[in-house]
Design a protein around this motif. Structure first.
Motif, short mmCIF file in Angstrom:
data_model
loop_
_atom_site.label_atom_id
_atom_site.label_comp_id
_atom_site.label_asym_id
_atom_site.label_seq_id
_atom_site.Cartn_x
_atom_site.Cartn_y
_atom_site.Cartn_z
N SER A 1 0.75 -0.81 0.09
CA SER A 1 0.09 0.01 0.09
C SER A 1 1.34 0.97 -0.30
N SER A 2 1.87 1.21 0.87
CA SER A 2 2.09 2.47 1.53
C SER A 2 3.10 2.42 2.49
N THR A 3 4.35 3.41 2.26
CA THR A 3 5.84 3.26 3.26
C THR A 3 5.14 3.18 4.42
N PRO A 4 4.83 4.64 4.72
CA PRO A 4 3.59 5.35 6.10
C PRO A 4 2.87 3.81 6.59
N ALA A 5 2.46 3.02 5.82
CA ALA A 5 1.35 1.88 6.28
C ALA A 5 2.26 0.95 7.04
N MET A 6 3.28 0.56 6.11
CA MET A 6 4.44 -0.51 6.53
C MET A 6 4.77 -0.69 7.61
N LEU A 7 5.02 1.24 7.62
CA LEU A 7 5.56 1.52 9.35
C LEU A 7 5.13 1.48 10.56
N ALA A 8 3.54 2.06 9.89
CA ALA A 8 2.08 1.79 10.77
C ALA A 8 2.31 0.12 11.42
#
Length: 297
Positions: A181-188
């Motif tokens: 999905s996205s890097t911020p989602a992965m980091l979350a």
């Protein structure tokens, strides 16, 4: 990294990806005494924090030199298309010879390679440091320990391409749910799992501040599917050297080792609860003034 930072970064990336922002034409643009056009648009890949850090640093440095600098966030593919059309002037986060090579093969004839400013970039698959595996070769057999999930970043990223085309088939990970999905989602997801003491496997890269923020380790890659160390290059659009002859020279000479980059990333993303990077970058510049002065000497 705070939850607030993750959410706002995700929102920023999503909004910015909706459109490209055009630049004023060379004929209409104001020119500085050094021969460069005053208005500069730097393209920034959504979620790639080393590029965000380098772009924020150069924005601060160049505004002190009299430039009007705009950072435009976008996904990878639109950035290279935009550079080839002069919608963007420059991007500071091209990984070669693996991650972004497909885009350079497609658009490179219209772009200018300003050289690598960091030679230590590396794609990785990371897990929590107490995970029951140390190698990608053992991940498939222990998929249940990770809830049968591998968490990725943006579908259009070079890291996603390498993971899909090379890592997953080579190591027999086809049975795992590969989520993008996205890097911020992965980091979350990484934040939630490490806070809860749960196993997690994510696609990641070095240099990245997450290695200081979370208790994680890289899985060994015995088949070399993630490649060796890469260079992080600056690439200008087709008219960049004509419009910015002085800045082109500065960026060709730009070098930033991983220790310096980590310190800037940590200040911006790991030790900072705000998404206003200006004061943080200003303080980092004051703490590293000799280095920063050398960027435009």
């Amino acid at each position: 990294m705070t939850k607030r930072h993750l959410i706002s970064t995700l929102a920023l990336g999503g909004a910015a990806a909706l459109a490209l922002s055009g630049c004023a034409s060379g004929a209409e643009a104001e020119t500085l005494d050094n021969g460069d056009r005053k208005d500069l648009t730097i393209a920034v890949f959504n979620g790639w924090d080393e590029g965000i850090a380098a772009s924020e640093l150069w924005k601060a440095v160049l505004e002190e030199q009299g430039y009007d600098v705009e950072l435009e966030y976008a996904d990878v593919a639109p950035v290279y298309q935009g550079l080839s059309d002069d919608d963007y002037d420059v991007v500071l986060d091209t990984w070669l010879p693996i991650t972004h090579q497909d885009y350079i093969d497609e658009y490179g004839d219209e772009l200018v390679d300003l050289g690598a400013w960091n030679e230590d970039a590396k794609l990785t698959i990371a897990v929590n440091e107490d995970a029951p595996v140390d190698s990608l070769a053992d991940l498939a057999a222990n998929a249940d320990a990770f809830d049968n999930r591998l968490v990725g970043i943006e579908p259009g990223s070079g890291l996603n391409r390498v993971t899909t085309d090379s890592v997953i088939p080579t190591y027999g990970l086809d049975g795992m749910d590969y989520l993008t999905s996205s890097t911020p989602a992965m980091l979350a997801e990484l934040t939630a799992a490490t806070d809860a003491g749960e196993n997690i496997a994510v696609t990641l890269w070095r240099p990245h501040w997450a290695y200081d923020a979370f208790p994680i380790k890289d899985l060994e890659d015995p088949e070399g599917m993630l490649g060796d160390a890469e260079g992080i290059h600056s690439f200008g659009g087709k008219s960049f050297e004509e419009n910015f002859p002085t800045l082109a020279g500065w960026l060709k000479d730009f070098r930033m080792d991983s220790e310096l980059l980590y310190s800037l990333e940590n200040a911006m993303f790991n030790e900072n609860d705000s998404d206003d990077y200006g004061p943080v970058v200003e303080q980092w510049i004051a703490d590293n003034q000799e280095y920063v002065d050398s960027l435009t000497s």
